[in-house]
Design an enzyme around this catalytic site. Sequence first.
Site, PDB file in Angstrom:
ATOM      1  N   HIS A  64       0.813  -1.216   0.000  1.00  0.00           N
ATOM      2  CA  HIS A  64       0.000   0.000   0.000  1.00  0.00           C
ATOM      3  C   HIS A  64       0.847   1.267   0.000  1.00  0.00           C
ATOM      4  O   HIS A  64       1.321   1.713   1.047  1.00  0.00           O
ATOM      5  CB  HIS A  64      -0.899  -0.026   1.244  1.00  0.00           C
ATOM      6  CG  HIS A  64      -2.014   0.965   1.187  1.00  0.00           C
ATOM      7  ND1 HIS A  64      -3.243   0.718   1.739  1.00  0.00           N
ATOM      8  CD2 HIS A  64      -2.111   2.186   0.645  1.00  0.00           C
ATOM      9  CE1 HIS A  64      -4.041   1.759   1.531  1.00  0.00           C
ATOM     10  NE2 HIS A  64      -3.363   2.673   0.878  1.00  0.00           N
ATOM     11  N   LEU A  67       2.785   6.598  -5.092  1.00  0.00           N
ATOM     12  CA  LEU A  67       4.004   7.159  -5.702  1.00  0.00           C
ATOM     13  C   LEU A  67       3.728   8.474  -6.427  1.00  0.00           C
ATOM     14  O   LEU A  67       4.655   9.161  -6.844  1.00  0.00           O
ATOM     15  CB  LEU A  67       4.635   6.145  -6.662  1.00  0.00           C
ATOM     16  CG  LEU A  67       5.178   4.870  -5.987  1.00  0.00           C
ATOM     17  CD1 LEU A  67       5.744   3.906  -7.022  1.00  0.00           C
ATOM     18  CD2 LEU A  67       6.235   5.214  -4.941  1.00  0.00           C
ATOM     19  N   ARG A  68       2.438   8.810  -6.560  1.00  0.00           N
ATOM     20  CA  ARG A  68       2.006  10.136  -7.058  1.00  0.00           C
ATOM     21  C   ARG A  68       2.329  10.432  -8.510  1.00  0.00           C
ATOM     22  O   ARG A  68       2.086  11.548  -8.981  1.00  0.00           O
ATOM     23  CB  ARG A  68       2.596  11.261  -6.187  1.00  0.00           C
ATOM     24  CG  ARG A  68       2.288  11.155  -4.699  1.00  0.00           C
ATOM     25  CD  ARG A  68       0.831  11.267  -4.409  1.00  0.00           C
ATOM     26  NE  ARG A  68       0.553  11.430  -2.973  1.00  0.00           N
ATOM     27  CZ  ARG A  68      -0.542  10.964  -2.391  1.00  0.00           C
ATOM     28  NH1 ARG A  68      -1.458  10.316  -3.082  1.00  0.00           N
ATOM     29  NH2 ARG A  68      -0.746  11.148  -1.110  1.00  0.00           N
ATOM     30  N   ASP A 156      -8.541   2.966  -3.734  1.00  0.00           N
ATOM     31  CA  ASP A 156      -8.011   3.532  -2.488  1.00  0.00           C
ATOM     32  C   ASP A 156      -7.998   5.059  -2.498  1.00  0.00           C
ATOM     33  O   ASP A 156      -7.619   5.692  -3.482  1.00  0.00           O
ATOM     34  CB  ASP A 156      -6.600   3.025  -2.207  1.00  0.00           C
ATOM     35  CG  ASP A 156      -6.119   3.510  -0.856  1.00  0.00           C
ATOM     36  OD1 ASP A 156      -6.811   3.263   0.132  1.00  0.00           O
ATOM     37  OD2 ASP A 156      -5.074   4.185  -0.802  1.00  0.00           O
ATOM     38  N   HIS A 183     -10.548   0.518   0.638  1.00  0.00           N
ATOM     39  CA  HIS A 183     -10.474   1.684   1.527  1.00  0.00           C
ATOM     40  C   HIS A 183     -11.876   1.771   2.128  1.00  0.00           C
ATOM     41  O   HIS A 183     -12.838   2.025   1.414  1.00  0.00           O
ATOM     42  CB  HIS A 183     -10.131   2.908   0.675  1.00  0.00           C
ATOM     43  CG  HIS A 183     -10.140   4.210   1.395  1.00  0.00           C
ATOM     44  ND1 HIS A 183      -8.975   4.823   1.821  1.00  0.00           N
ATOM     45  CD2 HIS A 183     -11.147   5.036   1.752  1.00  0.00           C
ATOM     46  CE1 HIS A 183      -9.283   5.980   2.398  1.00  0.00           C
ATOM     47  NE2 HIS A 183     -10.587   6.133   2.373  1.00  0.00           N
ATOM     48  N   HIS A 236      -5.381  -0.780   5.489  1.00  0.00           N
ATOM     49  CA  HIS A 236      -5.258   0.083   6.689  1.00  0.00           C
ATOM     50  C   HIS A 236      -6.413  -0.040   7.688  1.00  0.00           C
ATOM     51  O   HIS A 236      -7.148   0.902   7.923  1.00  0.00           O
ATOM     52  CB  HIS A 236      -5.026   1.546   6.312  1.00  0.00           C
ATOM     53  CG  HIS A 236      -5.830   2.095   5.172  1.00  0.00           C
ATOM     54  ND1 HIS A 236      -7.169   1.823   4.996  1.00  0.00           N
ATOM     55  CD2 HIS A 236      -5.486   2.913   4.151  1.00  0.00           C
ATOM     56  CE1 HIS A 236      -7.594   2.448   3.913  1.00  0.00           C
ATOM     57  NE2 HIS A 236      -6.588   3.108   3.378  1.00  0.00           N
ATOM     58  N   ASP A 309       1.006   2.587   3.726  1.00  0.00           N
ATOM     59  CA  ASP A 309       0.154   3.677   3.217  1.00  0.00           C
ATOM     60  C   ASP A 309       0.982   4.958   3.057  1.00  0.00           C
ATOM     61  O   ASP A 309       0.521   6.053   3.385  1.00  0.00           O
ATOM     62  CB  ASP A 309      -1.062   3.914   4.110  1.00  0.00           C
ATOM     63  CG  ASP A 309      -2.125   4.788   3.427  1.00  0.00           C
ATOM     64  OD1 ASP A 309      -1.978   5.111   2.224  1.00  0.00           O
ATOM     65  OD2 ASP A 309      -3.093   5.179   4.107  1.00  0.00           O
ATOM     66  N   HIS A 313       2.707  14.310   0.709  1.00  0.00           N
ATOM     67  CA  HIS A 313       2.001  15.548   0.344  1.00  0.00           C
ATOM     68  C   HIS A 313       2.962  16.725   0.441  1.00  0.00           C
ATOM     69  O   HIS A 313       3.840  16.741   1.307  1.00  0.00           O
ATOM     70  CB  HIS A 313       0.811  15.791   1.277  1.00  0.00           C
ATOM     71  CG  HIS A 313      -0.348  14.891   1.011  1.00  0.00           C
ATOM     72  ND1 HIS A 313      -1.066  14.936  -0.161  1.00  0.00           N
ATOM     73  CD2 HIS A 313      -0.914  13.921   1.763  1.00  0.00           C
ATOM     74  CE1 HIS A 313      -2.029  14.021  -0.119  1.00  0.00           C
ATOM     75  NE2 HIS A 313      -1.956  13.384   1.034  1.00  0.00           N
TER      76      HIS A 313
HETATM   77 ZN    ZN Z   1      -6.800   4.330   1.782  1.00  0.00          ZN
END
Ligand code: ZN
Length: 427
Positions: A64, A67-68, A156, A183, A236, A309, A313
Amino acid sequence: MKSEAYFIKNARIFDPTLGLDQAGDVLLRDGKIEALGAGLKPQGDFKTIEGKGKVLVPGFVDLHTHLREPGFEHKETVETGTRSAAAGGFTTICCMANTNPVNDNAAVTEYILNKAREKASVRVLPIGAISKGLQGKELAEIGELKQAGCVGVSDDGMTVMDSRLMRLAMDYARGFDLPVLTHSVDAELARGAAMHEGEVSCRLGLKGMPAEAEDIIVARDIYLSRLTGGRLHVAHVSTLGSVELIRQAKRAGLPVTGEAAPHHFTLTDQACEGYDTHAKMCPPLRGEEHRRAVVAGLADGTLDCIATDHAPHATVDKETEFDQAAFGILGFETALPLSLRLVEQKAISLARMVEALTAKPLAVLRRPYQGLKVGADADVALLDLEGLWTYRAAEGFSKSRNSPFEGWELKGRAVATWVGGRLVHAL
Ligand SMILES: [Zn+2]
């Protein structure tokens, strides 16, 4: 490219899944574990790495991560994210589909895999979207995603609220032998919420999401797994209720697995005091009874894996009002020392911890486990379990800095990581 050979000397060779715990040497050559045992006398060219006082384990696998890339390269890229993963001892990571464009078709999957081939320090396994654009309305082309290299499907970041669509997704995923990673946050119950609903949210005057917002979705998805035979992996897990639901589902023999994130077994909603936006994630940090339940679930195997996770940001996304701030924190470089705290507290064994970071996540994906054996891919990490260090996000490899563990004194870290015999991290 010819990879170098490495001779790791006098380490504790530890692979609980293979029942291996012995002092000895390991030789890595041509991408594989060439030899393993006490008193090896390797021939030819190799670099010697002193392993005394260190533990050699199979490289960690993270189901989880975010990597954006594509779309949010100012937060993270395949290159920086996987470099951070290598520093955490990870050798294989799965990346979620909430990029821009969303990974809901083969072109995006191929883009990510191409980036990974060019730039990644570790192996990257993409997770495709369940629904087109993560909109929760229309199913993504799950067969096409699998064909392109996706190892599971997930929306997710969003919950698929339409139960009919979720049923379809599980049906298709079963047909393609893929797990559905969920999620689990009821979007209506959690609308506008910034943290866990409880005493702390009341005191802070912030809108909370009740634990039941998670429990309700986990219960629904377990029923849908029973209905369809589809494999459900609950991401999660943060509540006492969902740990208990997964425990019951396993007892009933359903194909249900779960994961715990280090922040959920380390922190509680107390961390939100002072409106620290680095304590804001989704699902949120909960009360102590929930934290304990997650630890117990990890200890007895109800929660199969530890997954970070990792959710980078930019500073602007976090340096704002608590209720406006983005959800999520960095995960790779703190996962091992935070997990080791549970071992030190005797809440879980070292063997359970390693299994939860290696064989178990691969089992969720139904990928073969190689571990520390001769002939296996040389995906290994050398760990120092004793050394103290102070975590500074700015000294890490992620592009972002958002961590509630900034300045924590931690024990244990990866001193070296190899992927396919290539040294991708060394302290
Ligand atoms: Zn999530």
